[in-house]
Design a protein around this motif. Structure first.
Motif, short mmCIF file in Angstrom:
data_model
loop_
_atom_site.label_atom_id
_atom_site.label_comp_id
_atom_site.label_asym_id
_atom_site.label_seq_id
_atom_site.Cartn_x
_atom_site.Cartn_y
_atom_site.Cartn_z
N UNK A 119 -0.68 -16.25 7.19
CA UNK A 119 -0.75 -15.15 8.15
C UNK A 119 -2.16 -14.60 8.25
N UNK A 120 -2.46 -14.07 9.39
CA UNK A 120 -3.78 -13.47 9.61
C UNK A 120 -3.88 -12.11 8.93
N UNK A 121 -5.08 -11.58 8.88
CA UNK A 121 -5.32 -10.30 8.23
C UNK A 121 -4.55 -9.18 8.94
N UNK A 122 -4.51 -9.23 10.27
CA UNK A 122 -3.80 -8.20 11.02
C UNK A 122 -2.29 -8.26 10.72
N UNK A 123 -1.74 -9.46 10.65
CA UNK A 123 -0.31 -9.62 10.34
C UNK A 123 0.00 -9.09 8.94
N UNK A 124 -0.91 -9.33 7.99
CA UNK A 124 -0.69 -8.83 6.64
C UNK A 124 -0.77 -7.30 6.61
N UNK A 125 -1.72 -6.72 7.32
CA UNK A 125 -1.82 -5.27 7.36
C UNK A 125 -0.62 -4.65 8.07
N UNK A 126 -0.12 -5.33 9.11
CA UNK A 126 1.06 -4.84 9.82
C UNK A 126 2.28 -4.83 8.90
N UNK A 127 2.29 -5.70 7.88
CA UNK A 127 3.39 -5.73 6.92
C UNK A 127 3.52 -4.45 6.12
N UNK A 128 2.43 -3.70 5.99
CA UNK A 128 2.47 -2.44 5.24
C UNK A 128 3.29 -1.37 5.95
N UNK A 129 3.66 -1.58 7.19
CA UNK A 129 4.50 -0.61 7.89
C UNK A 129 5.95 -0.73 7.47
N UNK A 130 6.31 -1.82 6.82
CA UNK A 130 7.69 -2.03 6.38
C UNK A 130 7.93 -1.34 5.03
N UNK A 131 8.96 -0.48 4.94
CA UNK A 131 9.26 0.17 3.65
C UNK A 131 9.62 -0.85 2.56
N UNK A 132 10.32 -1.91 2.93
CA UNK A 132 10.68 -2.92 1.93
C UNK A 132 9.43 -3.62 1.38
N UNK A 133 8.49 -3.90 2.27
CA UNK A 133 7.22 -4.52 1.85
C UNK A 133 6.50 -3.60 0.86
N UNK A 134 6.41 -2.34 1.19
CA UNK A 134 5.71 -1.39 0.32
C UNK A 134 6.46 -1.19 -1.00
N UNK A 135 7.80 -1.18 -0.96
CA UNK A 135 8.59 -1.00 -2.17
C UNK A 135 8.35 -2.17 -3.14
#
Length: 162
Positions: A119-135
């Motif tokens: 995944x690109x850098x933007x896609x990885x940063x966009x993943x931080x919007x997911x609560x499950x990802x952050x958890x």
């Protein structure tokens, strides 16, 4: 006046009682005996009896080799590590471990589930919007923090700081 009743017991013969039980055993336990005979035959055909006879014949040599192997430093380390891993697994909540196990199976269980391109850098940063990802990331970061604290020889205690 009442007369006492004489009560006499026939003398017991434990050996005769055992022989009677032994005579009745095949009829009472026929299915279990047949299963036992089949198991014995399978053990004989697989060579297990020969192996056990050989081990019993060389028991002094086997015990000597086992004790020599157990006294080695790497064997002691392996045994201590096994005990520590057992304690570690016993301390983890089974539901949490099952969830991690399912997550690992879903992530790595199928080669097709791995994207062909990273995944690109933007896609990885966009993943931080997911609560499950952050958890999940918070749990991994907490684990890394605890490991770092334990590896730090200057710190004697690792409190539960988040």
């Amino acid at each position: 006046m009442a007369q006492p009743i004489s009560l006499t017991f026939a003398p017991r013969d434990p050996k005769r009682e055992l022989l009677e039980r032994l005579e009745q055993a095949p009829a009472e336990h026929a299915a279990a005996l047949l299963d036992s005979y089949e198991l014995l035959q399978e053990l004989h055909e697989s060579g297990t009896f020969g192996l056990v006879r050989g081990l019993l014949g060389a028991k002094d040599k086997v015990l000597e080799d086992l004790s020599a192997g157990a006294n080695r430093a790497d064997s002691m380390r392996a045994l201590r590590n096994a005990i520590i891993l057992t304690k570690m697994l016993a301390s983890v909540d089974p539901e949490l471990l099952q969830g991690i196990s399912l997550s690992v199976a879903e992530t790595f269980g199928n080669k097709k589930s791995i994207p062909p391109r990273p995944p690109g850098l933007f896609a990885m940063l966009f993943g931080f919007t997911s609560p499950d990802h952050r958890r999940g990331l918070a749990l991994i970061l907490r684990l890394f923090k605890k490991i770092g604290c334990r590896l730090n020889t200057q710190t004697s205690e690792c409190g539960d700081t988040r």
